[in-house]
Design an enzyme around this catalytic site. Sequence first.
Site, mmCIF file in Angstrom:
data_model
loop_
_atom_site.group_PDB
_atom_site.id
_atom_site.type_symbol
_atom_site.label_atom_id
_atom_site.label_comp_id
_atom_site.label_asym_id
_atom_site.label_seq_id
_atom_site.Cartn_x
_atom_site.Cartn_y
_atom_site.Cartn_z
ATOM 1 N N HIS A 140 0.737 -1.242 0.048
ATOM 2 C CA HIS A 140 0.035 -0.060 0.002
ATOM 3 C C HIS A 140 0.828 1.338 0.027
ATOM 4 O O HIS A 140 2.113 1.152 0.554
ATOM 5 C CB HIS A 140 -1.023 0.016 1.310
ATOM 6 C CG HIS A 140 -1.890 0.881 1.235
ATOM 7 N ND1 HIS A 140 -1.711 2.186 1.723
ATOM 8 C CD2 HIS A 140 -3.325 1.014 1.144
ATOM 9 C CE1 HIS A 140 -2.853 3.094 1.971
ATOM 10 N NE2 HIS A 140 -3.930 2.009 1.537
ATOM 11 N N ASP A 217 3.171 -4.573 8.217
ATOM 12 C CA ASP A 217 1.858 -3.726 8.058
ATOM 13 C C ASP A 217 0.788 -4.507 8.032
ATOM 14 O O ASP A 217 0.515 -5.393 7.055
ATOM 15 C CB ASP A 217 2.115 -2.923 6.385
ATOM 16 C CG ASP A 217 0.568 -2.357 6.136
ATOM 17 O OD1 ASP A 217 -0.576 -2.575 6.646
ATOM 18 O OD2 ASP A 217 0.498 -1.709 5.108
ATOM 19 N N GLN A 220 -4.451 -5.075 6.795
ATOM 20 C CA GLN A 220 -5.513 -6.045 6.122
ATOM 21 C C GLN A 220 -5.530 -7.497 6.766
ATOM 22 O O GLN A 220 -6.050 -8.337 6.461
ATOM 23 C CB GLN A 220 -5.382 -6.118 4.794
ATOM 24 C CG GLN A 220 -5.413 -4.791 4.056
ATOM 25 C CD GLN A 220 -6.891 -4.366 4.031
ATOM 26 O OE1 GLN A 220 -7.788 -4.949 4.553
ATOM 27 N NE2 GLN A 220 -7.022 -2.907 3.662
ATOM 28 N N LYS A 243 -10.310 -1.017 10.602
ATOM 29 C CA LYS A 243 -10.283 -2.090 9.543
ATOM 30 C C LYS A 243 -10.845 -3.342 10.400
ATOM 31 O O LYS A 243 -11.117 -4.212 9.717
ATOM 32 C CB LYS A 243 -9.279 -2.436 8.918
ATOM 33 C CG LYS A 243 -8.266 -1.286 8.450
ATOM 34 C CD LYS A 243 -8.377 -1.409 6.718
ATOM 35 C CE LYS A 243 -7.325 -0.175 6.357
ATOM 36 N NZ LYS A 243 -7.929 0.312 4.921
ATOM 37 N N CYS A 381 -4.797 2.367 -3.605
ATOM 38 C CA CYS A 381 -3.623 2.962 -3.040
ATOM 39 C C CYS A 381 -2.470 2.010 -3.204
ATOM 40 O O CYS A 381 -1.794 1.736 -2.254
ATOM 41 C CB CYS A 381 -3.629 3.301 -1.553
ATOM 42 S SG CYS A 381 -5.037 4.702 -1.203
HETATM 43 C C1 LIG Z 1 -2.440 -2.886 3.381
HETATM 44 C C2 LIG Z 1 -2.768 -1.506 4.065
HETATM 45 N N1 LIG Z 1 -1.684 -0.890 4.439
HETATM 46 C C3 LIG Z 1 -1.878 0.618 4.992
HETATM 47 C C4 LIG Z 1 -3.369 1.095 4.726
HETATM 48 C C5 LIG Z 1 -3.253 2.246 5.552
HETATM 49 O O1 LIG Z 1 -4.196 2.102 6.669
HETATM 50 P P1 LIG Z 1 -5.049 3.487 7.376
HETATM 51 O O2 LIG Z 1 -5.392 4.597 6.239
HETATM 52 O O3 LIG Z 1 -5.904 3.184 8.108
HETATM 53 O O4 LIG Z 1 -3.830 4.194 7.945
HETATM 54 C C6 LIG Z 1 -4.224 0.410 4.462
HETATM 55 C C7 LIG Z 1 -5.568 0.961 4.054
HETATM 56 O O5 LIG Z 1 -6.351 0.476 3.197
HETATM 57 C C8 LIG Z 1 -3.931 -1.028 3.662
HETATM 58 O O6 LIG Z 1 -4.943 -1.725 3.051
#
Ligand SMILES: Cc1ncc(COP(=O)(O)O)c(C=O)c1O
Length: 423
Positions: A140, A217, A220, A243, A381
């Site tokens: 992401h 990270d 998900q 999430k 993203c």
């Molecule tokens: C794999 C992954 N990493 C990071 C993020 C960023 O999360 P946040 O916008 O809640 O900080 C997301 C959000 O869609 C994501 O799917």
Amino acid sequence: MATTQETIQAPVRETTPLAFDVKRLREDFPILKQKVHGKPLIYLDNAATSQKPAQVIEAILRFYTHDCSNVHRGVHLLSERATETYEGTRTKIQRFLNASDSREIVFVRGTTEGINLVAQTYGRQNFKLGDEVVITGMEHHSNIVPWQIICAEKGAFLHVVPINDRGELMLEEFEKLLNVRTRLVAVAHVSNALGTINPVRRIVEMAHARGVPVLVDGAQAVPHMKVDVQELGCDFYAFSGHKVFGPTGIGALYGKAELLEAMPPFQGGGDMISSVTFEKTIYNVIPYKFEAGTPNIADVYGLGAALDYVGRIGLANIASYEHALLSYATEAIQQIPGVRIIGTAREKAGVISFVLEGVHAHDVGTVLDREGIAVRTGHHCAQPVMDRFGVPATVRASLAFYNTKQEINALAAGIQRVKALFG
Ligand SMILES: Cc1ncc(COP(=O)(O)O)c(C=O)c1O
């Protein structure tokens, strides 16, 4: 010891998710009762954000109607109650991730802030000219851009582990990228664009064999599977509350205590200090050193309620149910002529990304919306993933435990309708 993937898969192979009462669980989610364009809402955008059970909404309400006060600062009863829930939630997160110590849990706004915190503190302290950071081709933007920023500042380089046509990491290429200049590996546990579950434990073993720390990270992963940071062996793990059926604006960063202790603070302000004079400031102990200013107390209440809620259902039950639903959905969607699923990894969590021949993803999403079906369209993203698969955008249906086979049938029928309209 079993790998994470094996841990996730075990209940799927061994049990049939019959006892999982979706109808009953859906009752907890007020938002799911509404109609959209006159049709019952079918919410399949869970990877963007998940819906909130009444228990979470009530916990936030409880803070504002009963406990509203600041934490750590008051001697009065309201502040004591708020502090108790705030620190109690930290302990819940510790248990949720199986961290060994609640001092290893830092409240942040979400995954993005957790990753930026590590980049701006650990990265700023440890990266130097010519150093290397390894990420993967399925990250992401939140796990790309913070590293680009700090690498540019330090004159360090970013290296990217390629992915194969199924959307799986090429571990042999990862191995080749690790060397004496590698300072950190940052990897998604589960890809938001492809659904791939990465073999994090193996990645950590490979990196640690060369003394390289690993940030995961987990945005998900946490809504779909039991995460055990000690079993994974990772050094940092970030996730977002929204999430995992909690509120927006709150999340957590796990960091090994010895790393957090050695890192400089992220931001300066109240609560992150133990004493201040104009000549010298002494920082607070971890995790408070990283929590400057009044935190998002109300949403910490909500996050605590969300973790309790998920805990009552059981992540093994959730993983098992969703695995069956994902197989059902994959089968239903891939048999529609003209559909190409992007991301066919052998280990997947509840994401189906696809393109429909001759129809732009945005048009698919718009027609589905008229049917009451919420999906996401675009690059999610994760633009490098789109480039890797040679598509500008995909349609993404992402699942949660409250989704049903009937909803998947409606999605498949909706896609057929798009074909009829644009065909
Ligand atoms: C794999 C992954 N990493 C990071 C993020 C960023 O999360 P946040 O916008 O809640 O900080 C997301 C959000 O869609 C994501 O799917």
